[in-house]
Design a protein around this motif. Structure first.
Motif, short mmCIF file in Angstrom:
data_model
loop_
_atom_site.label_atom_id
_atom_site.label_comp_id
_atom_site.label_asym_id
_atom_site.label_seq_id
_atom_site.Cartn_x
_atom_site.Cartn_y
_atom_site.Cartn_z
N ALA A 39 -31.92 30.50 27.18
CA ALA A 39 -30.71 30.86 26.43
C ALA A 39 -29.54 31.11 27.39
O ALA A 39 -28.42 30.63 27.15
CB ALA A 39 -30.98 32.10 25.59
N ILE A 40 -29.80 31.83 28.48
CA ILE A 40 -28.73 32.11 29.46
C ILE A 40 -28.22 30.81 30.09
O ILE A 40 -27.02 30.59 30.23
CB ILE A 40 -29.22 33.11 30.54
N LEU A 41 -29.16 29.92 30.44
CA LEU A 41 -28.79 28.65 31.06
C LEU A 41 -27.88 27.84 30.14
O LEU A 41 -26.83 27.34 30.55
CB LEU A 41 -30.06 27.84 31.40
N VAL A 42 -28.27 27.75 28.87
CA VAL A 42 -27.49 26.99 27.89
C VAL A 42 -26.07 27.58 27.77
O VAL A 42 -25.08 26.84 27.74
CB VAL A 42 -28.24 27.03 26.53
N LEU A 43 -25.98 28.89 27.74
CA LEU A 43 -24.69 29.56 27.62
C LEU A 43 -23.81 29.30 28.86
O LEU A 43 -22.62 29.01 28.74
CB LEU A 43 -24.93 31.07 27.45
N ILE A 44 -24.43 29.36 30.04
CA ILE A 44 -23.68 29.11 31.27
C ILE A 44 -23.17 27.67 31.32
O ILE A 44 -22.04 27.40 31.70
CB ILE A 44 -24.56 29.43 32.52
N LEU A 45 -24.02 26.74 30.88
CA LEU A 45 -23.63 25.32 30.91
C LEU A 45 -22.40 25.08 30.05
O LEU A 45 -21.46 24.41 30.45
CB LEU A 45 -24.78 24.44 30.40
N ILE A 46 -22.39 25.65 28.85
CA ILE A 46 -21.27 25.40 27.93
C ILE A 46 -20.02 26.15 28.38
O ILE A 46 -18.91 25.62 28.29
CB ILE A 46 -21.67 25.72 26.46
N LEU A 47 -20.19 27.36 28.91
CA LEU A 47 -19.02 28.13 29.37
C LEU A 47 -18.34 27.44 30.56
O LEU A 47 -17.12 27.51 30.71
CB LEU A 47 -19.42 29.55 29.75
N GLY A 48 -19.14 26.74 31.37
CA GLY A 48 -18.60 26.02 32.53
C GLY A 48 -17.67 24.89 32.11
O GLY A 48 -16.78 24.49 32.86
#
Lengths: 51, 291
Positions: A39-48
């Motif tokens: 979940a954290i990885l997915v969030l970081i990817l989109i925020l980038g």
């Protein structure tokens, strides 16, 4: 809008994981970490991309 | 072979491959944080290296705005030199004060730029956009937002001024679009301005003590030089990681099925569902923003 949809998706994913593994008595720290970190990885990817 | 454990479930313990276990996920997260920190450092040390190359045309934006207005049976707005100047001054001020907002940190209001350009108005409005790559995308984004659409389709407006400017905002090469609408003041009415869906009456003192903004307006046209586009790099890297994880999860299911082994672990299907949603979101995500 994209962030809102993704946040709802992540919330459903984490809640489902918690309930499912708790019911099956299979909730361990590594299993919980796999869900949380995905979940954290997915969030970081989109925020980038958005910010 | 040890390297196989990074890609395939362990031969004896059937533990997940390292690259899809929690340890692997920590590595991806750290790499992506490092990538974003790297972009911030490059933006700070070498401002202007990172950014987006776009092809936004001021005349095309006016044309597209009028097409949208005509679709709703509204009269077209005509380009006004003073409003063009006000828009250019606003864009330049955002770069010089390094902000992205309707109101400047120094206290400058949207109407300060319009009044300073010599345009006396009864009604005015302002739309902002940044980091879009085409004129169509800018107008499409404004039309998709209710407050910006209301501004664009406001029947009260007669004039328009647009500036497309390129500069450094927070260390990144940024393309700003400022759209100013106005109706010249020919009746004794209190001027008001539409900003982000709010109707603000211009304070009396702002009219009597007309601000004088010391700004030299130089129109800068966005170029199409190839830069390092941090958004494109993040997007490609993100999609690659999602694709890699999806393949490894599929391989994990297939290998365990072949071995006839049951393992207490997190569910690959659930991960796949979230990753599909993330891939779709990443594919559709754009750095373009409106205000």
């Amino acid at each position: 809008m994209i962030l809102k949809i993704l946040s709802i998706g992540i919330l459903i994913y984490l809640l489902w994981a918690l309930f499912h593994h708790k019911r099956n008595k299979s909730l361990t720290l590594p299993i919980f970490l796999e869900y949380l970190l995905t979940a954290i990885l997915v969030l970081i990817l989109i925020l980038g991309v958005i910010y | 072979m040890v390297w196989q454990n990074w890609f395939l479930p362990h031969k004896d313990t059937h533990k997940k491959a390292h690259l899809i276990s929690w340890e692997g996920l920590v590595i991806y997260i750290l790499l992506f944080i490092l990538l974003q920190v790297g972009f911030s450092i490059v933006g700070y040390v070498e401002p202007g290296v990172l950014g987006i190359a776009g092809n936004i045309d001021q005349k095309k934006l006016i044309e597209l705005t009028n097409i949208e207005r005509q679709k709703k049976g509204l009269p077209p707005v005509s380009e006004n030199g003073a409003l063009d100047q006000a828009a250019a001054a606003k864009a330049q001020n955002m770069f010089s004060e390094n902000y992205w907002a309707h109101f400047a940190p120094s206290g400058k209001t949207p109407w300060d730029f319009i009044l300073n350009a010599g345009y006396k108005f009864t009604f005015a409005g302002e739309n902002l956009a940044k980091n879009f790559t085409s004129s169509d995308a800018v107008v499409k984004a404004w039309m998709a937002s209710p407050t910006h659409r209301d501004n664009l389709l406001n029947p009260k407006y007669q004039d328009i001024g647009i500036a497309v400017a390129e500069g450094n905002l927070n260390g990144q090469k940024t393309i700003l679009v400022v759209q100013e609408f106005g109706t010249a003041s020919n009746i004794a009415a209190k001027p008001s301005m539409e900003v982000q869906g709010r109707q603000i009456t211009v304070p009396e003192e702002d009219l009597t003590n007309k601000p004088t903004l010391a700004l030299t307006v130089t129109e800068t046209r966005p170029n199409t030089n190839v830069l390092i586009n941090p958004y494109a790099v993040s997007k490609v890297a993100g999609l690659s990681v999602i694709f890699l994880i999806a393949i490894l999860l599929t391989v994990d299911v297939w290998v365990l099925k072949r071995r006839g082994v049951f393992r207490f672990t997190s569910h690959n299907i659930a991960h796949m569902a979230l990753l599909s949603l993330a891939a779709g979101s990443l594919f559709m995500a754009s750095p373009g923003a409106i205000l």
